[in-house]
Design a protein around this motif. Structure first.
Motif, PDB file in Angstrom:
ATOM      1  N   GLY A 168      43.066  24.110 125.159  1.00 48.78           N
ATOM      2  CA  GLY A 168      42.821  22.757 124.672  1.00 48.78           C
ATOM      3  C   GLY A 168      43.768  22.394 123.540  1.00 48.78           C
ATOM      4  N   SER A 169      43.282  21.537 122.631  1.00 47.42           N
ATOM      5  CA  SER A 169      44.102  21.099 121.494  1.00 47.42           C
ATOM      6  C   SER A 169      44.406  22.286 120.581  1.00 47.42           C
ATOM      7  CB  SER A 169      43.376  20.014 120.702  1.00 47.42           C
ATOM      8  OG  SER A 169      43.126  18.888 121.515  1.00 47.42           O
ATOM      9  N   THR A 170      45.650  22.364 120.119  1.00 50.05           N
ATOM     10  CA  THR A 170      46.061  23.499 119.287  1.00 50.05           C
ATOM     11  C   THR A 170      46.716  23.025 117.994  1.00 50.05           C
ATOM     12  OG1 THR A 170      48.224  23.639 120.386  1.00 50.05           O
ATOM     13  CG2 THR A 170      46.433  24.991 121.287  1.00 50.05           C
ATOM     14  N   VAL A 171      46.778  23.938 117.047  1.00 52.20           N
ATOM     15  CA  VAL A 171      47.531  23.738 115.808  1.00 52.20           C
ATOM     16  C   VAL A 171      48.708  24.699 115.848  1.00 52.20           C
ATOM     17  CG1 VAL A 171      47.484  23.892 113.293  1.00 52.20           C
ATOM     18  CG2 VAL A 171      45.457  23.101 114.528  1.00 52.20           C
ATOM     19  N   SER A 172      49.902  24.221 115.552  1.00 52.00           N
ATOM     20  CA  SER A 172      51.095  25.068 115.578  1.00 52.00           C
ATOM     21  C   SER A 172      51.851  24.953 114.265  1.00 52.00           C
ATOM     22  CB  SER A 172      52.024  24.668 116.730  1.00 52.00           C
ATOM     23  OG  SER A 172      51.395  24.835 117.976  1.00 52.00           O
ATOM     24  N   ILE A 173      52.461  26.058 113.840  1.00 54.83           N
ATOM     25  CA  ILE A 173      53.328  26.048 112.666  1.00 54.83           C
ATOM     26  C   ILE A 173      54.557  26.896 112.951  1.00 54.83           C
ATOM     27  CG2 ILE A 173      51.386  25.767 111.047  1.00 54.83           C
ATOM     28  CD1 ILE A 173      51.877  28.723 110.237  1.00 54.83           C
ATOM     29  N   ASN A 174      55.630  26.628 112.219  1.00 54.68           N
ATOM     30  CA  ASN A 174      56.836  27.455 112.280  1.00 54.68           C
ATOM     31  C   ASN A 174      56.868  28.375 111.072  1.00 54.68           C
ATOM     32  OD1 ASN A 174      57.795  26.144 114.616  1.00 54.68           O
ATOM     33  ND2 ASN A 174      58.699  24.510 113.375  1.00 54.68           N
ATOM     34  N   TYR A 175      57.429  29.563 111.265  1.00 50.01           N
ATOM     35  CA  TYR A 175      57.535  30.511 110.160  1.00 50.01           C
ATOM     36  C   TYR A 175      58.797  31.345 110.342  1.00 50.01           C
ATOM     37  CZ  TYR A 175      56.010  34.152 113.401  1.00 50.01           C
ATOM     38  OH  TYR A 175      55.931  35.020 114.469  1.00 50.01           O
ATOM     39  N   LEU A 176      59.248  31.955 109.256  1.00 50.19           N
ATOM     40  CA  LEU A 176      60.436  32.802 109.299  1.00 50.19           C
ATOM     41  C   LEU A 176      60.010  34.251 109.424  1.00 50.19           C
ATOM     42  CD1 LEU A 176      63.537  33.148 109.012  1.00 50.19           C
ATOM     43  CD2 LEU A 176      63.174  33.340 106.540  1.00 50.19           C
ATOM     44  N   SER A 177      60.383  34.891 110.522  1.00 53.34           N
ATOM     45  CA  SER A 177      60.053  36.304 110.727  1.00 53.34           C
ATOM     46  C   SER A 177      60.966  37.172 109.887  1.00 53.34           C
ATOM     47  CB  SER A 177      60.202  36.664 112.207  1.00 53.34           C
ATOM     48  OG  SER A 177      60.108  38.066 112.386  1.00 53.34           O
ATOM     49  N   GLY A 178      60.385  38.031 109.065  1.00 57.28           N
ATOM     50  CA  GLY A 178      61.182  38.935 108.242  1.00 57.28           C
ATOM     51  C   GLY A 178      61.847  40.028 109.057  1.00 57.28           C
ATOM     52  N   THR A 179      61.272  40.346 110.222  1.00 50.64           N
ATOM     53  CA  THR A 179      61.834  41.405 111.065  1.00 50.64           C
ATOM     54  C   THR A 179      63.060  40.922 111.828  1.00 50.64           C
ATOM     55  OG1 THR A 179      59.641  42.378 111.337  1.00 50.64           O
ATOM     56  CG2 THR A 179      61.328  43.049 112.916  1.00 50.64           C
ATOM     57  N   THR A 180      62.956  39.732 112.434  1.00 53.14           N
ATOM     58  CA  THR A 180      64.066  39.216 113.247  1.00 53.14           C
ATOM     59  C   THR A 180      64.976  38.276 112.473  1.00 53.14           C
ATOM     60  OG1 THR A 180      62.790  37.300 114.022  1.00 53.14           O
ATOM     61  CG2 THR A 180      62.590  39.345 115.280  1.00 53.14           C
ATOM     62  N   GLY A 181      64.469  37.710 111.355  1.00 55.28           N
ATOM     63  CA  GLY A 181      65.254  36.756 110.598  1.00 55.28           C
ATOM     64  C   GLY A 181      65.361  35.401 111.275  1.00 55.28           C
ATOM     65  N   LYS A 182      64.507  35.155 112.268  1.00 53.95           N
ATOM     66  CA  LYS A 182      64.563  33.912 113.032  1.00 53.95           C
ATOM     67  C   LYS A 182      63.314  33.062 112.784  1.00 53.95           C
ATOM     68  CE  LYS A 182      67.245  36.015 116.802  1.00 53.95           C
ATOM     69  NZ  LYS A 182      67.258  36.324 118.263  1.00 53.95           N
ATOM     70  N   ILE A 183      63.484  31.749 112.977  1.00 53.78           N
ATOM     71  CA  ILE A 183      62.344  30.847 112.917  1.00 53.78           C
ATOM     72  C   ILE A 183      61.542  30.995 114.202  1.00 53.78           C
ATOM     73  CG2 ILE A 183      61.590  28.444 112.829  1.00 53.78           C
ATOM     74  CD1 ILE A 183      62.666  29.359 110.206  1.00 53.78           C
TER      75      ILE A 183
END
Length: 271
Positions: A168-183
Motif C-alpha cells: 500500500g502507501s509507503t514512506v521513502s527516504i534517501n540516505y548515504l550508505s557508509g559501506t558503499t558510499g552511494k545514495i
C-alpha cells in the motif's frame, strides 16, 4: 491425566523457553497439567531457581489479575564471551576474504543456531526498555533482527530498498550508505509502525553508520523513539561514526587481503 512434578517442571520450562517474554497465566498451566494453583506456584519457584542457578535466563512472575509468568532469555557475560569468541574464530578463517577486503559471512548470518544466540545477546542488552518493534533493513540483517524480535516477543519491521505494491502507501527516504558510499533508498508501509512507538534498530554491519542514520531518520517520520541500536559487526575505522550510541557485538579491526589476515574481536564491554 495427572503429571508428576518433575514432568510438570520440565514441560513448564519448555513452554516458557519456546515463548520468550510471553506472559502465561497460572490458569493456563493448571488447565494444561490438571494441577492445583498451589502446585503450579511451587513448580514455578523451583523452575525459577533452577534457571537462575544454571544461568539459563530468568523466569519472572507478574502479580495482579492480569499477571502470570514469563521467561526472559538473559545471556551471562561468560556465555556471551564464549559465543562471540566462537563467531570470531569462524570469521577469522583466511578463506573468508573476498575481493575488495570484504568478509564472506552468509554461512554465519543464515545459521539458525548462531543467530538465535546473537539475537538473545541483543535482547539481553536491550532488556527492560519496553520495546514495541525491532527494525532492520533488508537483507542480511533480517535473520539477526528476527531472532532479537523473537527473544523480546515484539514484531519485526523490515525497511525495504524498493517499495512493493502489496504494502500500500509507503514512506521513502534517501540516505548515504557508509559501506558503499552511494545514495540509496529505503521505504516502509505507512501501516507498519504505530505513531510514537519505541523501537530498537538491529543490523549486520556498520562502517560509518550511514544506514543506521537512515533508519533513525525513517523512524522520525512515524514520531517513533529509537531506544537502542545493535550491530553484529562494526569496523574499528572510522572511529567517529555518524551515530553515537550503538552496541556492536564484534569489532572488525583489519582485513589484510594480501597476507590473508583478519583481525576481529568481541566487544570488550559485553564480555
Amino acid at each position: 491425566m495427572k503429571i508428576k512434578r518433575n514432568g510438570r517442571i520440565g514441560a513448564l520450562i519448555k513452554i516458557l523457553n519456546d515463548n520468550p517474554n510471553k506472559i502465561f497465566t497460572l490458569n493456563y498451566f493448571t488447565n494444561k497439567f490438571n494441577a492445583a494453583k498451589s502446585s503450579i506456584s511451587e513448580d514455578i519457584v523451583i523452575a525459577k531457581k533452577l534457571m537462575e542457578d544454571l544461568k539459563l535466563g530468568k523466569i519472572e512472575t507478574i502479580p495482579g489479575a492480569a499477571g502470570g509468568v514469563k521467561y526472559i532469555p538473559l545471556i551471562s557475560k561468560e556465555d556471551t564471551k564464549e559465543i562471540l569468541e566462537d563467531v570470531c574464530k569462524k570469521l577469522s578463517e583466511p578463506n573468508r576474504i573476498i575481493p575488495g577486503a570484504f568478509l564472506y559471512m552468509a554461512d554465519i548470518i543464515y545459521n539458525p543456531n548462531i543467530v538465535r544466540k546473537l539475537g538473545e545477546i541483543f535482547a539481553t542488552q536491550f532488556s527492560g526498555k519496553k520495546i514495541d518493534y525491532v527494525v532492520t533493513v533488508e537483507t542480511k540483517g533480517i535473520p539477526i533482527a528476527l531472532m532479537t524480535a523473537n527473544a523480546l516477543n515484539v514484531p519485526l519491521i523490515i525497511l525495504r530498498r524498493d517499495s512493493k505494491v502489496t504494502e500500500g502507501s509507503t514512506v521513502s527516504i534517501n540516505y548515504l550508505s557508509g559501506t558503499t558510499g552511494k545514495i540509496q533508498t529505503m521505504s516502509i508501509s505507512k501501516r507498519a509502525i504505530n505513531t510514537g512507538a519505541k523501537v530498537i534498530i538491529i543490523d549486520d554491519f556498520m562502517k560509518a553508520g550511514g544506514t543506521a542514520k537512515g533508519m533513525i531518520d525513517m523512524m522520525k517520520e512515524f514520531e517513533a523513539t529509537v531506544v537502542g541500536i545493535g550491530v553484529m559487526i562494526a569496523t574499528k575505522e572510522p572511529e567517529e561514526k555518524v551515530i553515537k550510541d550503538y552496541v556492536p557485538l564484534l569489532i572488525l579491526d583489519k582485513v589484510d587481503e594480501k597476507n590473508k589476515l583478519i583481525n576481529i574481536y568481541a566487544n570488550e564491554r559485553l564480555v
